[in-house]
Motif scaffolding. Structure first.
Motif, PDB file in Angstrom:
ATOM      1  N   ALA A   1       0.648  -1.483  -0.237  1.00  0.00           N
ATOM      2  CA  ALA A   1       0.100   0.399  -0.248  1.00  0.00           C
ATOM      3  C   ALA A   1       0.527   1.164  -0.207  1.00  0.00           C
ATOM      4  CB  ALA A   1      -0.633  -0.285   1.255  1.00  0.00           C
ATOM      5  N   PRO A   2       0.953   2.668  -0.510  1.00  0.00           N
ATOM      6  CA  PRO A   2       1.645   3.698  -1.305  1.00  0.00           C
ATOM      7  C   PRO A   2       1.044   4.019   0.678  1.00  0.00           C
ATOM      8  CG  PRO A   2      -0.497   3.601  -2.728  1.00  0.00           C
ATOM      9  CD  PRO A   2      -0.337   1.858  -2.602  1.00  0.00           C
ATOM     10  N   ILE A   3       1.890   4.294   1.285  1.00  0.00           N
ATOM     11  CA  ILE A   3       2.198   5.684   1.878  1.00  0.00           C
ATOM     12  C   ILE A   3       2.266   7.440   1.406  1.00  0.00           C
ATOM     13  CG2 ILE A   3       3.505   6.826   4.049  1.00  0.00           C
ATOM     14  CD1 ILE A   3       3.529   3.261   4.082  1.00  0.00           C
ATOM     15  N   GLY A   4       3.405   7.478   1.203  1.00  0.00           N
ATOM     16  CA  GLY A   4       3.589   9.072  -0.030  1.00  0.00           C
ATOM     17  C   GLY A   4       4.821   9.063  -0.498  1.00  0.00           C
ATOM     18  N   THR A   5       5.423  10.106  -0.479  1.00  0.00           N
ATOM     19  CA  THR A   5       6.692  10.286  -2.286  1.00  0.00           C
ATOM     20  C   THR A   5       7.182  11.504  -1.876  1.00  0.00           C
ATOM     21  OG1 THR A   5       4.792  11.759  -3.913  1.00  0.00           O
ATOM     22  CG2 THR A   5       5.125   8.923  -3.742  1.00  0.00           C
ATOM     23  N   SER A   6       7.814  11.797  -2.276  1.00  0.00           N
ATOM     24  CA  SER A   6       9.133  13.033  -1.652  1.00  0.00           C
ATOM     25  C   SER A   6      10.159  13.328  -2.774  1.00  0.00           C
ATOM     26  CB  SER A   6       9.955  12.865  -0.684  1.00  0.00           C
ATOM     27  OG  SER A   6      10.829  14.136  -0.045  1.00  0.00           O
ATOM     28  N   SER A   7      10.514  14.376  -3.237  1.00  0.00           N
ATOM     29  CA  SER A   7      11.076  14.605  -4.510  1.00  0.00           C
ATOM     30  C   SER A   7      12.163  15.870  -4.114  1.00  0.00           C
ATOM     31  CB  SER A   7       9.999  14.559  -5.615  1.00  0.00           C
ATOM     32  OG  SER A   7      11.135  15.447  -6.541  1.00  0.00           O
ATOM     33  N   SER A   8      13.129  15.684  -4.823  1.00  0.00           N
ATOM     34  CA  SER A   8      14.379  17.298  -3.820  1.00  0.00           C
ATOM     35  C   SER A   8      15.547  16.843  -4.660  1.00  0.00           C
ATOM     36  CB  SER A   8      14.423  16.953  -2.943  1.00  0.00           C
ATOM     37  OG  SER A   8      15.174  17.987  -2.399  1.00  0.00           O
ATOM     38  N   ASN A   9      15.854  17.907  -5.941  1.00  0.00           N
ATOM     39  CA  ASN A   9      16.962  17.804  -6.077  1.00  0.00           C
ATOM     40  C   ASN A   9      17.080  16.642  -7.106  1.00  0.00           C
ATOM     41  OD1 ASN A   9      17.511  20.460  -5.282  1.00  0.00           O
ATOM     42  ND2 ASN A   9      18.924  19.350  -4.033  1.00  0.00           N
ATOM     43  N   GLY A  10      15.763  15.981  -8.125  1.00  0.00           N
ATOM     44  CA  GLY A  10      15.739  15.252  -9.594  1.00  0.00           C
ATOM     45  C   GLY A  10      15.936  13.510  -8.898  1.00  0.00           C
ATOM     46  N   ILE A  11      15.468  13.605  -6.928  1.00  0.00           N
ATOM     47  CA  ILE A  11      15.240  12.170  -6.451  1.00  0.00           C
ATOM     48  C   ILE A  11      14.015  11.989  -5.938  1.00  0.00           C
ATOM     49  CG2 ILE A  11      16.562  10.784  -4.870  1.00  0.00           C
ATOM     50  CD1 ILE A  11      19.219  11.977  -5.232  1.00  0.00           C
ATOM     51  N   SER A  12      13.913  11.125  -6.043  1.00  0.00           N
ATOM     52  CA  SER A  12      12.394  10.616  -5.925  1.00  0.00           C
ATOM     53  C   SER A  12      12.542   9.591  -4.805  1.00  0.00           C
ATOM     54  CB  SER A  12      10.970  10.517  -6.507  1.00  0.00           C
ATOM     55  OG  SER A  12      11.214  11.621  -7.602  1.00  0.00           O
ATOM     56  N   PHE A  13      11.524   9.932  -3.694  1.00  0.00           N
ATOM     57  CA  PHE A  13      11.477   8.647  -2.296  1.00  0.00           C
ATOM     58  C   PHE A  13      10.079   8.510  -2.933  1.00  0.00           C
ATOM     59  CE2 PHE A  13      14.997  11.053  -1.659  1.00  0.00           C
ATOM     60  CZ  PHE A  13      16.337   9.518  -0.896  1.00  0.00           C
ATOM     61  N   ALA A  14       9.666   6.708  -2.801  1.00  0.00           N
ATOM     62  CA  ALA A  14       8.576   6.295  -2.022  1.00  0.00           C
ATOM     63  C   ALA A  14       8.146   5.250  -1.266  1.00  0.00           C
ATOM     64  CB  ALA A  14       7.604   6.133  -3.754  1.00  0.00           C
TER      65      ALA A  14
END
Length: 76
Positions: free
Chosen positions: A33-46
């Motif tokens: 189940a997806p919880i959340g995402t984050s992105s900064s300086n061309g790198i994304s986290f999920a």
């Protein structure tokens, strides 16, 4: 009389068998189940949650279409 008793026992057994089959349920849950995402300086986290293992996974997507999902944390 014996035929009546045998017929009654067969009817009860068939009813019990039908009841047992009707009670079966399939447990279908999504794997992650997806919880959340984050992105900064061309790198994304999920972040994803796995309810079967009670674990949280983090995936990192960087430049060049590379995807890494190696980090894992077990929840108590």
């Amino acid at each position: 009389m014996n035929k009546l008793v045998a017929l009654l026992v067969a009817a009860v057994a068939a009813g019990y068998g039908l009841h047992a089959v009707a009670q079966s349920r399939f447990d279908v849950r999504p794997a992650l189940a997806p919880i959340g995402t984050s992105s900064s300086n061309g790198i994304s986290f999920a972040w994803f949650y796995d309810p079967n293992d009670r674990a949280v996974y983090v995936c990192r997507a960087g430049s060049g279409d590379t995807l890494e999902c190696k980090a894992k944390a077990q929840l108590p």
